[in-house]
Motif scaffolding. Structure first.
Motif, PDB file in Angstrom:
ATOM      1  N   ALA A  20      14.904  10.075 -11.144  1.00 24.47           N
ATOM      2  CA  ALA A  20      13.361   9.587 -11.746  1.00 24.47           C
ATOM      3  C   ALA A  20      12.987   8.639 -11.050  1.00 24.47           C
ATOM      4  N   ILE A  21      13.871   7.531 -10.884  1.00 21.50           N
ATOM      5  CA  ILE A  21      13.304   6.277  -9.964  1.00 21.50           C
ATOM      6  C   ILE A  21      12.932   6.634  -8.761  1.00 21.50           C
ATOM      7  N   LEU A  52      11.919   9.402  -7.438  1.00 21.33           N
ATOM      8  CA  LEU A  52      10.685  10.228  -7.496  1.00 21.33           C
ATOM      9  C   LEU A  52       9.428   9.373  -7.769  1.00 21.33           C
ATOM     10  N   LEU A  53       9.570   8.529  -8.705  1.00 18.70           N
ATOM     11  CA  LEU A  53       8.281   7.630  -9.068  1.00 18.70           C
ATOM     12  C   LEU A  53       8.071   6.841  -8.026  1.00 18.70           C
ATOM     13  N   ALA A  54       9.017   5.820  -7.624  1.00 16.97           N
ATOM     14  CA  ALA A  54       8.937   4.802  -6.971  1.00 16.97           C
ATOM     15  C   ALA A  54       8.689   5.615  -5.276  1.00 16.97           C
ATOM     16  N   VAL A 101       7.346   8.441  -4.554  1.00 19.15           N
ATOM     17  CA  VAL A 101       6.031   8.875  -4.330  1.00 19.15           C
ATOM     18  C   VAL A 101       4.736   7.871  -4.311  1.00 19.15           C
ATOM     19  N   ALA A 102       4.913   6.853  -5.262  1.00 19.83           N
ATOM     20  CA  ALA A 102       4.183   5.730  -5.417  1.00 19.83           C
ATOM     21  C   ALA A 102       3.981   5.014  -3.989  1.00 19.83           C
ATOM     22  N   LEU A 114      14.753   8.039  -2.349  1.00 17.95           N
ATOM     23  CA  LEU A 114      13.649   7.254  -2.624  1.00 17.95           C
ATOM     24  C   LEU A 114      13.107   6.975  -1.206  1.00 17.95           C
ATOM     25  N   THR A 121       6.265  11.865   1.211  1.00 22.02           N
ATOM     26  CA  THR A 121       5.067  11.796   0.729  1.00 22.02           C
ATOM     27  C   THR A 121       3.813  11.296   1.408  1.00 22.02           C
ATOM     28  N   LEU A 157       2.705  16.748  -3.124  1.00 22.57           N
ATOM     29  CA  LEU A 157       4.126  16.830  -3.547  1.00 22.57           C
ATOM     30  C   LEU A 157       4.883  18.080  -3.464  1.00 22.57           C
TER      31      LEU A 157
END
Lengths: 319, 293, 310
Positions: C108-109, C111-113, C115-116, C188, C195, C231
């Motif tokens: 989860a980390i 992915l979120l971090a 992609v951001a 990450l 991304t 994505l």
């Protein structure tokens, strides 16, 4: 309403400067349809994108673009995005790639009204539905639930046109709106553009490589060659007697066009010069059968002839 | 685009290579990476001789000595008083050797497999690709661990199992290239011009396949070094008294509170090695593929 | 529902693969020279014989195989040879939640971090943030977990005293920080790079140009029009990313002393605990296959043009 003056578009790529549009000037009055005609690579699309402010970052734009008196080239991005889609809209060549693949048609249309009119989503969706009916979609209620890939090419272009007209813009820029379509669908789309123009009393800048496409709709036609305007005349005058040899050649290439058929130039040999090429003389001279020694040496300036038409040629054809 | 028109159509690779060379020279990162790799290789080969210590000599007067130039143990010593400069460089040598040999193994297997599948085509190709598909779907790292359980831990098994993983992607790349080239016009043109098969392979096929192969090989070396040190770190790879970077890091990690240099010295070397190979591989790939910027 | 059908077909398709994995692993382990009790200091022959009999190792191999399969179908992975008081199933039941929690937080980390970071880098192309993200990608991809975790432990644990170096204090959050960061960082970095690349490509697409021509705000364009297609490559990378995190979990659980299945696998391999290793390999393979299916479903959800075809 739209006044383009000495517009220049230059791309910087790997140190080289590529001139796509060279000193183009043209006007579109309110409610007027102006056609821009020229071969691919003549800078038509770059001209449209420059007016819209949609050129990629490596493009350098010079000259002036005034829209309802406002200078667009120096306008801040926030002002531009407030104008685009509301007062100034654009329809692109290939509706297949110009629509977002993963969003339903309803969303893609409604978001324009949400953005510019501040409508709530349900109201915006209802308005989008109505617009789809106006552009001749058979089953609008079904269409808003569909994705772009589920529609045919002609339907997609109807959606594009409907989407651009949602806020009733003052000017619609249509860049080759029929090129990706079948011939029968082409005619329908052009008919639709004409009808919407009457309904909304908007100006249209209609771009095509095909004189026949703009013939039915445009009051004024601008012929471009190698990034420059070579002729600019009322459509009626232009078709009656083209003054630039290139215009005449274009007309000869479109045999179904009503007008004088010049049997001397059935096809247009050769290719236009590349945008990176430096030109001293007339860009069309190498392909022009009337070219003389002056044409190769000195570039002809756009000069006004009688009847308010303009032509850039040392030896314009007789009227 | 336009300038390629005047080139010899029968030698399509030449221009590409010239271009690639120019772009690579233009990439400072790639040159730096190449320099670092050369330096590390030279150190691994010659370094141990520059220092008076031996890898397994125990210096009782210098137990867990921090790095410094005042004494003969430049990079410090471990709990047993063994010299870390020599041990780390010998470990680097082993890691490099495993990386290069296993890459070579996977190259040979992959090229032969891929070339057969690509050039023969048809049902053979179909079958061989199915096998490849199944193999690459398996969690091979766990199978390697399984193998170490079954056969015990040996360096040969390490080579074998790592090589067994590396060749899959290589085979796929070579097959793709072989299929593309088989259908290319310049092969037909060369055949029509009377060139024999050997000449065609040497002059047209090899230059076209070699680019992606070199790129992938460069990217495989760090993967294999990583894999070897991963297993060695867990205690499943290289065994004491031999040292690889992985075992050195493992013993360093155990002592990091009292002797942090034991962890830092081999870690820095391994990280530098891996980053350099990756940067070089990426730069090579970019320079051979003008489409991707 | 085509989706349910698709899931069922895919699950049925995965069964032979899993069976193949079980079979190959089983025979590899049992055909190997030496038994599980060889290592221990020369037990008397009759003791070994008794042990073998107790674990059913004296039977013909195909009897053992069918019995193992039968037990497996009931969720019984057999006894552990080394953790004498536990069955492998108990160890899995104990370790799996720990490993899954760790892995889920890490992915989860990542992915979120990731992609951001990638989106931000694409929007600031060529500027400091972009260069920083590229550097992060190079370092994050190249530095292995077994270097990263001790290094982070040295910095934040030994030198700064912010976090515990290792240990498992009833799942305290502080214990999990470094292991999770270590697991998340490589994927990450990779996701950020992917991304960035795909976002740059999508931003040049015609439909994003249309979105600009509609006068939409940059935020809307990025989030509504550009993000989802950007994505898709990230989603395809998720399966390798999960495999990467599983591999990393072996190291991380071993170093940090977390009681997950990764540590049991490593311990089992070091102790030549056949049934334990066999069980863990099967669990990991099954997880990997299941995740692959989930990823395919995710891709279909991202792109309406993808049809689920089994």
């Amino acid at each position: 309403m739209l006044a383009v003056q000495d517009l220049r578009v230059t791309f910087r790529r790997a140190g080289a400067a590529i001139e796509a549009v060279r000193q183009v000037s043209l006007d579109v009055e309110a409610g007027e349809c102006v056609g821009i005609v020229g071969e691919s690579g003549s800078g038509k699309t770059q001209l449209c994108l420059a007016i819209m402010g949609l050129l990629p970052p490596n493009a350098v734009v010079g000259g002036a673009v005034r829209f309802a008196g406002e200078d667009l080239l120096s306008a801040p991005p926030s002002r531009l995005s407030a104008l685009r889609g509301a007062k100034l809209a654009m329809v692109f060549q290939d509706p297949q790639s110009a629509l977002t693949p993963h969003l339903k048609i309803g969303v893609q249309m409604a978001e324009v009204l949400v953005r510019h009119r501040g409508l709530a989503w349900p109201a915006a969706r209802a308005a989008a539905l109505g617009m789809l009916g106006r552009v001749g979609m058979v089953d609008p209620a079904r269409c808003v639930q569909q994705y772009p890939h589920e529609l045919s090419g002609g339907m997609r272009q109807r959606v594009m046109i409907g989407m651009s007209l949602l806020c009733e813009p003052d000017l619609l820029i249509a860049d080759e709106p029929t090129t990706a379509l079948d011939v029968t669908v082409q005619a329908q789309v052009l008919e639709l553009l004409g009808r919407m123009r009457r309904d909304l009393r908007m100006g249209i800048l209609l771009v095509s490589h095909d004189l026949a496409v703009v013939a039915g709709l445009a009051e004024r036609i601008v012929v471009m060659y190698a990034g420059r305007v070579v002729e600019n005349a009322r459509a009626r005058d232009l078709f009656r007697s083209p003054r630039h040899p290139y215009t005449a050649a274009l007309m000869a290439c479109a045999p179904d066009l009503a007008g004088p058929v010049l049997a001397r130039l059935p096809t247009l040999p050769g290719q236009p010069p590349g945008a990176a090429q430096r030109l001293d003389g007339c860009a069309f001279a190498p392909r022009c059968e009337y070219a003389n020694e002056q044409c190769a040496r000195q570039r002809p300036l756009l000069s006004t002839l009688d009847g308010g038409r303009q032509v850039a040629c040392h030896a314009p054809l007789p009227p | 685009m336009i300038e390629s028109a005047d080139e010899d159509p029968l030698a399509p690779a030449a221009g590409l290579w010239r271009d690639a060379g120019r772009r690579l020279r233009g990439s400072r990162a790639a040159l730096l990476a190449l320099g670092v790799i050369a330096l590390l290789v030279a150190l691994a080969l010659l370094g141990p001789r520059l220092n008076p210590n031996r890898s397994d000599t125990i210096d009782w007067s210098c137990i867990a000595m921090p790095p410094g130039l005042r004494h003969a143990h430049w990079w410090g010593t471990d709990r047993l008083g063994r010299d870390l400069f020599v041990r780390t460089l010998l470990g680097t040598r082993i890691s490099l050797a495993v990386g290069l040999i296993a890459t070579a193994v996977s190259l040979v297997v992959g090229i032969v497999y891929g070339a057969i599948a690509g050039f023969v085509g048809g049902r053979v190709d179909h079958l061989m690709m199915r096998v490849l598909e199944i193999l690459s779907g398996l969690p091979l790292i766990f199978f390697v661990i399984l193998l170490t359980v079954v056969f015990g831990r040996s360096v040969y098994l390490l080579f074998l199992s790592i090589g067994a993983i590396g060749w899959l992607t290589m085979a796929r790349i070579v097959r793709g290239q072989a299929m593309v080239i088989r259908g290319r016009e310049f092969i037909e043109a060369a055949t029509a011009a009377g060139a024999g098969p050997v000449r065609i392979v040497l002059r047209h096929v090899v230059p076209n396949v070699i680019g992606p192969v070199i790129v992938y090989a460069t990217l495989t070396v760090p993967q294999i070094i990583l894999f070897e040190s991963f297993l060695s770190f867990l205690g499943l790879g290289i065994q004491e008294p031999q040292a690889s970077l992985g075992t050195l890091i493992a013993s360093g990690a155990a002592e990091m509170e009292s002797a942090p240099w034991m962890l830092l010295v081999p870690s820095v070397i391994l990280a530098t090695l891996l980053i350099s190979f990756n940067v070089l591989g990426d730069a090579l790939r970019d320079s051979l593929d003008p489409g991707e910027l | 529902m085509p989706m349910i059908r698709y899931v069922l077909v895919r699950l049925c398709g995965a069964l032979p693969t899993l069976l193949a994995i079980v079979t190959i692993s089983f025979f590899l382990i049992h055909l190997a020279p030496g038994g599980p009790f060889d290592q221990e200091q020369t037990l008397p022959a009759d003791v070994v014989a008794n042990l073998n009999a107790a674990y059913g190792l004296d039977r013909p191999i195909w009897v053992q195989y069918t019995r193992y399969l039968g037990d497996l179908a009931r969720g019984d992975f057999g006894p552990s040879f080394r953790y004498k008081d536990f069955t492998v199933t108990e160890l899995i039941r104990q370790g799996l939640p720990v490993s899954m929690t760790l892995g889920a937080i890490a992915i989860a980390i990542a992915l979120l971090a990731g992609v951001a970071t990638g989106v931000a880098a694409a929007l600031h192309r060529g500027r400091l943030l972009d260069h920083a993200s590229i550097a992060l990608a190079v370092v994050g991809i190249a530095i292995p977990s077994f270097v990263l975790l001790p290094a982070l432990g040295l910095l934040f644990g030994v030198w700064l005293h912010w976090l515990p170096v290792a240990g498992w204090d009833r799942g305290s959050i502080k214990d999990l920080v470094l292991p999770v960061v270590t697991l998340a960082l490589p994927p990450l970095a990779f996701i950020a790079r992917l991304t960035r690349g795909s976002m740059l490509e999508v931003l040049q697409s015609h439909y994003v140009r249309t979105a600009f021509a509609k006068g939409l705000a940059l935020r809307t364009i990025v989030l509504r029009h550009a993000l989802r297609p950007a994505l898709i490559p990230v989603a395809s990378y998720l399966a390798p990313a999960i495999a990467m995190i599983m591999t990393g979990s072996l190291v991380v659980e071993t170093i940090a002393g977390l009681p997950g299945i990764g540590r049991y696998l490593v311990q089992g391999a070091l102790n030549r605990d056949y049934t334990l290793v066999l069980g863990m390999v099967i669990v990991y393979s099954a997880l990997l296959i299941l995740m692959g299916l989930l990823v395919d479903l995710l891709i279909a959800a991202l792109d309406p043009r993808v049809r689920l075809e089994a």
